[in-house]
Design a protein around this motif. Structure first.
Motif, PDB file in Angstrom:
ATOM      1  N   SER A 166       0.839  -1.192   0.000  1.00  0.00           N
ATOM      2  CA  SER A 166       0.000   0.000   0.000  1.00  0.00           C
ATOM      3  C   SER A 166       0.878   1.247   0.000  1.00  0.00           C
ATOM      4  O   SER A 166       0.424   2.322   0.344  1.00  0.00           O
ATOM      5  N   HIS A 167       2.141   1.074  -0.376  1.00  0.00           N
ATOM      6  CA  HIS A 167       3.034   2.219  -0.340  1.00  0.00           C
ATOM      7  C   HIS A 167       3.017   2.949  -1.667  1.00  0.00           C
ATOM      8  O   HIS A 167       2.897   2.343  -2.719  1.00  0.00           O
ATOM      9  N   LEU A 168       3.169   4.240  -1.584  1.00  0.00           N
ATOM     10  CA  LEU A 168       3.337   5.041  -2.778  1.00  0.00           C
ATOM     11  C   LEU A 168       4.802   5.429  -2.810  1.00  0.00           C
ATOM     12  O   LEU A 168       5.320   6.036  -1.875  1.00  0.00           O
ATOM     13  N   LYS A 169       5.480   5.027  -3.895  1.00  0.00           N
ATOM     14  CA  LYS A 169       6.926   5.180  -3.927  1.00  0.00           C
ATOM     15  C   LYS A 169       7.314   6.167  -5.010  1.00  0.00           C
ATOM     16  O   LYS A 169       6.985   5.955  -6.177  1.00  0.00           O
ATOM     17  N   LEU A 170       7.957   7.250  -4.643  1.00  0.00           N
ATOM     18  CA  LEU A 170       8.471   8.181  -5.625  1.00  0.00           C
ATOM     19  C   LEU A 170       9.952   7.914  -5.763  1.00  0.00           C
ATOM     20  O   LEU A 170      10.757   8.407  -4.968  1.00  0.00           O
ATOM     21  N   SER A 171      10.305   7.100  -6.729  1.00  0.00           N
ATOM     22  CA  SER A 171      11.732   6.848  -6.909  1.00  0.00           C
ATOM     23  C   SER A 171      12.070   7.147  -8.358  1.00  0.00           C
ATOM     24  O   SER A 171      11.448   6.584  -9.241  1.00  0.00           O
ATOM     25  N   PHE A 172      12.987   8.071  -8.635  1.00  0.00           N
ATOM     26  CA  PHE A 172      13.794   8.785  -7.667  1.00  0.00           C
ATOM     27  C   PHE A 172      13.648  10.287  -7.869  1.00  0.00           C
ATOM     28  O   PHE A 172      13.262  10.719  -8.943  1.00  0.00           O
ATOM     29  N   LEU A 173      13.989  11.050  -6.842  1.00  0.00           N
ATOM     30  CA  LEU A 173      14.036  12.502  -6.948  1.00  0.00           C
ATOM     31  C   LEU A 173      15.432  12.928  -6.530  1.00  0.00           C
ATOM     32  O   LEU A 173      16.163  12.150  -5.928  1.00  0.00           O
TER      33      LEU A 173
END
Lengths: 173, 484
Positions: free
Chosen positions: B144-151
């Motif tokens: 259920s994770h929202l992952k912003l990869s990468f910044l």
């Protein structure tokens, strides 16, 4: 915080591990025992017949196997007859309580405010006996209670009541 | 490059613009596999280029082979570019959204009031390129994770700060949140949409405020890992292994080797995860930094902590060390287990400091009694003497105490552990009684919390005590929930 909660009297309807006192305990449908017996015999009776046939016509040693299966059948039937009446549930002011088991007893108390969602399931066999299983889900997968073998109408009514109560007493995680 | 991505007219409000992730992200996600392929190709080609390889695999068609490699590389880069082009995110008024995928599109949203914790991760490869990933944890169970990869590091920090500022409000105070949101909306909107990608690329990370509660030296982490049953076994097993190899005893190697490897790798993993551990208290949240190669920073709002456990294994009795773990809904379901560790190792004072930081309502003497005490002092209700046969060592210790804010439980004579659950956080209550317990008139009460390492329970309470705890706790929990 200052009102020490332990000083307040416990809820008027007491939860008890045994007996019918305290809360309005309700049994599940006795047809649940019939359904479970049916499932048990669907598996064991053909096996028993095959073993009996083998014992009669092929080799006498199969009598032992037939005896074991027959014993398992009898034990299973006895267990089901004992277990099903031991499943009782009650609706309190704050919580739904489900008790089950005779030898190993468990009692689950699920506060209405903690309910995330309620499942009503009904398989083909259950539908045949006009029953449904109500499952309570909280934020923890291990904490929900399950009431098997409720008459369908009662299950639907319970689900409606739980939804209404859950909405009014809802709390965050 | 336009910052407004195509298809920005999604559902929801107009606050916040769609932003892209860092262009290197797809390659980094492919990461090591990509590097390995590249290295393999290069080494193969190098061999044939320098003519060292007699039987040339390209059989003279060097130009064709080189062309093939270039085409493959271009295809990879094009694929990466497309996947980068189609993944974008935005921070809206009430939620954060992420769209990914070209053929199989995915659109994931997490509402701010459902955010449980925000992670900032820097895996080794990303660290070399100065990038970070932001993981937003919600309580939706598995994946259920929202992952912003990468910044870039600065962007990641900024997104984290923004999310935490918005998620800091508890959903219990829904009314307060609504009014606060109105006040803040203008300022937040300016924050979210006033900046374009180019603008905040060189924005300095916001200065970390707050005081450092714990900083565990790595030497102590190493010691703590060694001071455990399996750790000691390794210390014995490794020399034994060396000796048996030297003497040439294959039977010994056959079972010692795999055993050492299995235990050793688990412990090595724990070691690399818990290195550089630091706990910082920032107002209403905790920031945990840890990791040797994969440096992670987890930020957890304190009110999201569902249950806390302080424990001490037998070898740690000698050094007086404790370990603190917590349940946070949604965390710990993945493989990153350390997100649930608030203190990998620390002495009693440090443990008490962290405990009172998480739950200021625990009095010091009650906490001390929970950690090391026994008997009925400080309001503890313990197992009855009838449970002596079932728990010969710990019957006088295992029990519970009711505090104004929550329930304090303790157990274990050798492996000591104490748990604290706020009244409002108990999910449900369970009472169990087996045949032997029934004969002795005792029952076990479980306080069910969310998924995590902490599962508070009081074993073998007197039957009347157990039933009373259950009845009273239902009322207490309900009151606490209404008050919250």
């Amino acid at each position: 915080m200052s009102d020490a909660p332990q000083d307040q009297p416990p809820s008027p309807t007491e939860v008890r591990l045994f007996g019918d006192v305290g809360m309005p305990w309700r049994p599940v449908s006795p047809k649940l025992a019939t359904a479970r017996l049916l499932v048990l015999s669907v598996f064991l009776v053909p096996l028993l017949l095959v073993l009996l046939g083998l014992a009669a016509f092929v080799w006498e040693g199969f009598w032992v196997g037939a005896l074991v299966v027959a014993a398992a059948l009898a034990f299973g039937a006895w267990l089901i007859r004992r277990q099903v009446p031991a499943i009782t549930w009650a609706e309190g002011a704050e919580e739904l309580v489900v008790r089950r088991g005779r030898m190993f007893r468990t009692l689950v108390s699920v506060p209405y405010g903690r309910l995330q969602f309620v499942d009503v399931q009904s398989g083909p066999l259950e539908r045949r006996f006009d029953m449904a299983t109500v499952e309570l889900h909280t934020a923890s997968p291990q904490s929900g209670g399950q009431i098997p073998g409720l008459p369908t109408a009662e299950a639907e009514a319970l689900r409606e009541r739980l939804a209404a109560r859950g909405e009014s007493q809802r709390a965050g995680l | 490059m336009s910052t407004a991505a195509p298809g920005a007219a999604g559902p929801g409000d107009d606050a916040g613009e769609w932003r892209h992730l860092h262009p290197l992200s797809p390659l980094l996600k492919g990461g090591i596999a990509f590097l390995a392929v590249l290295a393999y190709i290069v080494s193969q080609q190098a061999d044939s280029l320098f003519g060292a390889d007699r039987d040339d695999p390209t059989q003279g068609h060097l130009g064709l082979a080189a062309l093939g490699v270039v085409v493959v590389l271009l295809a990879i880069i094009a694929g990466a570019w497309v996947s980068w082009r189609f993944s974008r995110f935005r921070v809206a008024d009430t939620l954060i959204e992420l769209r990914t995928g070209v053929l199989f599109r995915q659109h994931r949203q997490v509402r701010f009031d459902r955010i449980q914790a925000v992670d900032l991760g820097r895996p080794l490869l990303a660290r070399l390129t100065g990038l970070s990933e932001v993981v937003v944890q919600s309580a939706g169970g598995k994946d259920s994770h929202l992952k912003l990869s990468f910044l870039t590091d600065a962007q990641a920090q900024q997104v984290r700060e923004q999310l935490m500022a918005l998620a800091g409000r508890s959903d219990e105070a829904a009314g307060a949140w609504a009014s606060a949101a109105d006040e803040d909306a203008g300022h937040v909107r300016a924050d979210a949409s006033g900046l374009t990608e180019a603008d905040y690329a060189d924005l300095p990370a916001p200065a970390p405020v707050g005081d450092r509660v714990l900083a565990i030296p790595n030497s102590r982490i190493l010691q703590s890992v060694l001071y455990s049953g399996p750790g000691l076994a390794i210390v014995v097993a490794v020399p034994a292994l060396v000796v048996s190899v030297a003497l040439g005893v294959p039977e010994m190697v056959a079972w010692l080797g795999p055993m050492t490897l299995a235990i050793g790798s688990a412990h090595l993993k724990r070691l690399t995860q818990e290195c550089n551990f630091e706990l910082v208290h920032q107002g209403d949240r905790l920031r945990i930094r840890h990791g040797l190669t994969d440096l992670r920073t987890t930020t957890v709002p304190i009110h999201r902590i569902q249950a806390v456990e302080v424990s001490q294994s037998l070898p740690w009795r000698l050094t007086g060390w404790w370990r603190i773990q917590v349940n946070v809904a949604g965390a710990g379901t993945g493989d990153a287990e350390t997100q649930t560790v608030l203190m990998p190792v620390g002495n009693r004072e440090e443990a008490l400091r962290v405990l009172t930081l998480v739950h200021p309502g625990i009095p010091r003497d009650a906490a001390l009694a929970a950690l090391e005490g026994a008997g009925t002092a400080h309001g503890f209700v313990t197992s009855t003497a009838r449970a002596r046969r079932l728990d010969p060592l710990s019957w006088g210790r295992q029990g519970y105490a009711v505090l104004p804010d929550g329930l304090l439980t303790r157990r274990g004579a050798w492996y000591r552990a104490a748990q604290f659950v706020p009244h409002a956080r108990i999910q449900s209550l369970k009472l169990e009684q087996g045949p032997v317990q029934r004969r002795r008139g005792v029952a076990t009460v479980r306080l069910v919390s969310t998924v995590g390492p902490v599962s508070p329970a009081v074993a073998h309470l007197d039957e009347t005590d157990a039933v009373r705890l259950l009845n009273e706790q239902v009322v207490r929990s309900s009151r606490a929930r209404q008050r919250a």
